[in-house]
Design a protein around this motif. Sequence first.
Motif, mmCIF file in Angstrom:
data_model
loop_
_atom_site.group_PDB
_atom_site.id
_atom_site.type_symbol
_atom_site.label_atom_id
_atom_site.label_comp_id
_atom_site.label_asym_id
_atom_site.label_seq_id
_atom_site.Cartn_x
_atom_site.Cartn_y
_atom_site.Cartn_z
ATOM 1 N N LYS A 235 0.838 -1.210 0.000
ATOM 2 C CA LYS A 235 0.000 0.000 0.000
ATOM 3 C C LYS A 235 0.857 1.237 0.000
ATOM 4 C CE LYS A 235 -4.390 -0.033 2.470
ATOM 5 N NZ LYS A 235 -4.958 0.343 3.742
ATOM 6 N N GLU A 236 1.884 1.254 0.844
ATOM 7 C CA GLU A 236 2.749 2.436 0.961
ATOM 8 C C GLU A 236 3.464 2.700 -0.353
ATOM 9 O OE1 GLU A 236 3.895 2.083 5.659
ATOM 10 O OE2 GLU A 236 5.470 2.180 4.163
ATOM 11 N N GLU A 237 3.943 1.612 -0.972
ATOM 12 C CA GLU A 237 4.661 1.794 -2.231
ATOM 13 C C GLU A 237 3.741 2.375 -3.280
ATOM 14 O OE1 GLU A 237 8.112 -1.607 -1.947
ATOM 15 O OE2 GLU A 237 6.349 -1.936 -3.187
ATOM 16 N N LYS A 238 2.525 1.845 -3.307
ATOM 17 C CA LYS A 238 1.556 2.366 -4.270
ATOM 18 C C LYS A 238 1.354 3.856 -4.054
ATOM 19 C CE LYS A 238 -1.572 -1.251 -5.796
ATOM 20 N NZ LYS A 238 -2.869 -1.866 -5.593
ATOM 21 N N GLN A 239 1.195 4.216 -2.789
ATOM 22 C CA GLN A 239 0.954 5.629 -2.494
ATOM 23 C C GLN A 239 2.146 6.479 -2.882
ATOM 24 O OE1 GLN A 239 -0.262 6.238 1.508
ATOM 25 N NE2 GLN A 239 -2.306 5.400 1.184
ATOM 26 N N GLU A 240 3.350 5.933 -2.673
ATOM 27 C CA GLU A 240 4.560 6.670 -3.038
ATOM 28 C C GLU A 240 4.585 6.955 -4.526
ATOM 29 O OE1 GLU A 240 7.910 4.924 -0.181
ATOM 30 O OE2 GLU A 240 8.635 5.787 -2.040
ATOM 31 N N ILE A 241 4.307 5.885 -5.287
ATOM 32 C CA ILE A 241 4.317 6.043 -6.748
ATOM 33 C C ILE A 241 3.297 7.097 -7.155
ATOM 34 C CG2 ILE A 241 3.820 4.893 -8.933
ATOM 35 C CD1 ILE A 241 4.808 2.323 -7.614
ATOM 36 N N GLN A 242 2.132 6.990 -6.556
ATOM 37 C CA GLN A 242 1.077 7.933 -6.909
ATOM 38 C C GLN A 242 1.460 9.353 -6.550
ATOM 39 O OE1 GLN A 242 -2.324 6.393 -4.985
ATOM 40 N NE2 GLN A 242 -2.771 4.913 -6.581
ATOM 41 N N SER A 243 2.133 9.502 -5.413
ATOM 42 C CA SER A 243 2.469 10.877 -5.022
ATOM 43 C C SER A 243 3.556 11.439 -5.906
ATOM 44 C CB SER A 243 2.870 10.936 -3.552
ATOM 45 O OG SER A 243 3.997 10.145 -3.338
ATOM 46 N N ILE A 244 4.411 10.565 -6.447
ATOM 47 C CA ILE A 244 5.426 11.045 -7.384
ATOM 48 C C ILE A 244 4.726 11.517 -8.665
ATOM 49 C CG2 ILE A 244 7.339 10.357 -8.887
ATOM 50 C CD1 ILE A 244 8.158 8.416 -6.657
ATOM 51 N N MET A 245 3.818 10.666 -9.165
ATOM 52 C CA MET A 245 3.062 11.044 -10.357
ATOM 53 C C MET A 245 2.300 12.323 -10.102
ATOM 54 S SD MET A 245 1.730 7.248 -11.513
ATOM 55 C CE MET A 245 0.113 7.799 -11.643
ATOM 56 N N TYR A 246 1.783 12.371 -8.949
ATOM 57 C CA TYR A 246 0.986 13.519 -8.503
ATOM 58 C C TYR A 246 1.784 14.805 -8.539
ATOM 59 C CZ TYR A 246 -1.938 16.065 -5.208
ATOM 60 O OH TYR A 246 -2.715 16.973 -4.581
ATOM 61 N N SER A 247 3.009 14.749 -8.044
ATOM 62 C CA SER A 247 3.797 15.981 -7.956
ATOM 63 C C SER A 247 4.203 16.476 -9.326
ATOM 64 C CB SER A 247 5.025 15.758 -7.076
ATOM 65 O OG SER A 247 5.878 14.839 -7.712
ATOM 66 N N PHE A 248 4.197 15.622 -10.329
ATOM 67 C CA PHE A 248 4.509 16.060 -11.689
ATOM 68 C C PHE A 248 3.358 16.831 -12.306
ATOM 69 C CE2 PHE A 248 8.561 14.869 -12.765
ATOM 70 C CZ PHE A 248 8.863 13.573 -12.391
ATOM 71 N N SER A 249 2.165 16.485 -11.877
ATOM 72 C CA SER A 249 1.019 16.955 -12.646
ATOM 73 C C SER A 249 0.198 18.033 -11.980
ATOM 74 C CB SER A 249 0.124 15.789 -12.997
ATOM 75 O OG SER A 249 -0.060 15.027 -11.823
ATOM 76 N N LYS A 250 -0.141 17.915 -10.737
ATOM 77 C CA LYS A 250 -1.111 18.804 -10.119
ATOM 78 C C LYS A 250 -0.499 20.167 -9.804
ATOM 79 C CE LYS A 250 -5.277 17.077 -8.754
ATOM 80 N NZ LYS A 250 -6.038 16.788 -9.929
ATOM 81 N N PRO A 251 -1.305 21.229 -9.963
ATOM 82 C CA PRO A 251 -0.849 22.566 -9.553
ATOM 83 C C PRO A 251 -0.789 22.711 -8.031
ATOM 84 C CG PRO A 251 -3.109 22.638 -10.325
ATOM 85 C CD PRO A 251 -2.617 21.266 -10.604
ATOM 86 N N LYS A 252 -0.350 23.880 -7.569
ATOM 87 C CA LYS A 252 0.026 24.072 -6.158
ATOM 88 C C LYS A 252 -1.060 23.761 -5.148
ATOM 89 C CE LYS A 252 3.017 27.930 -7.071
ATOM 90 N NZ LYS A 252 3.428 29.268 -6.716
#
Lengths: 342, 94
Positions: free
Chosen positions: A196-213
């Motif tokens: 679960k944690e790894e999944k969340q990590e991956i998602q947060s990395i993807m997230y930081s590339f895309s979402k605005p502030k």
Amino acid sequence: MNEKKNLQDLISLLAEKSGITKKEAEIFLRELFRTLDESIFSDQSVKIKSLGTFKLVLVDNRESVNVTTGERVLIPAHYKIGYTPDTRLSEKINLPFALFESMEMPDEITEENENYREIIIEKPPVSPIVPSDSIPQSVIDNFEQYQELQKIRKANDGQEKRRHRRKRKDWRFPWKWLLVLLAIGGVFWLYRTIEKEEKQEIQSIMYSFSKPKNQTTKPDTDTLPLPTESILLVRPDTVDTVKKIEKPAEQPQKPVPAPAVAVKKRTIHPGEMLTVIALEEYGNKIFWVYLYLENQNIIANPNNVPAGTTIVIPPASKYDIDANDPASVREASERMRKILQQ
Amino acid sequence: MNSTELVTILSQKLTLSKAEVSKRLEDTVGIIAAELEENNSVTVSSFGTWEVNKRDERISVNPATGKKTLVPPRLVVKFKASNGLKDKLKGFKS
């Protein structure tokens, strides 16, 4: 700790606390106890606020035996001085054991049946509040034994219904098998949590590339826009979002800020303890340690945080706080031990 | 006798204001309580001694239901009268 204080000590302490001379303190204290003494006899009952009540208690005649001669002896009716401590005082004193509760025991456990002491603790406990000095060893021993019993109770909860049991004298419940099963279960649980944690990590990395502030910390999997670099399929209705994302990605020099998090604060009310706040905020009392760590500069003594203190509540992700994760709870327990060793 | 009466008596005996007596009494009680919290015992000779004792955990049985309960250990405050005080009891008749 285990010291004996006498009147002289009280005099010094009172003089200091009240800002009076030692002579004045001595006079006061002597008169105080003399008056208490007299009043116990004259009023038969003396109640002092926050200290307790002294009462004269009449005990009946009692037959006893003279230990040397062995002959029967009658202890006549007489008076005794009874003392009942004030409720708040009792609670304060019992603080190290305050979180313990009476609990039912399954029928198989008796005083003779010592098996329950063999079980190893698996789940770290919710720790009781302890005085600032070290805990006496006897308390630690008893506490560990108590946890073992709680373990047994949980293990035995399903067993109570079964009536047909082998009643051979030497028969013991197969604790070891239970332990093995629980260990396997624990491994699976950890595995799941790590995944679960790894999944969340991956998602947060993807997230930081895309979402605005201006988004909140935890990325939501359902509304996550897909980055152009990924091989995942792009649904037609998200094409617009993808286009928008492309622009920020093409400005590589622009630093991606961490999603802004409003600093969460909380003011301590009288009688409110870090453990209670931790329970409310994180779901487990043990995480008080992180409240303390986050606010070490303003909390001198984690066991007594003055009312009115405003503390910062760190986001759970900062310390990997997860009430459902035994590893997280264990980590907190370790930290607690370190803190209390100071 | 309760705390207020005690304050009245003491303020007369000591010619101090009630407020002052009350404060000192409160301070004294606070000191005793603090010492007890530190697991120290407090002895006032000719009156008695306060100490903190531990009650071990025990298995108690409800006689009506036969259910066993594990009662956890506790720390309690105990007061033991001094010998001087106990002697006074001997001559006492209500």
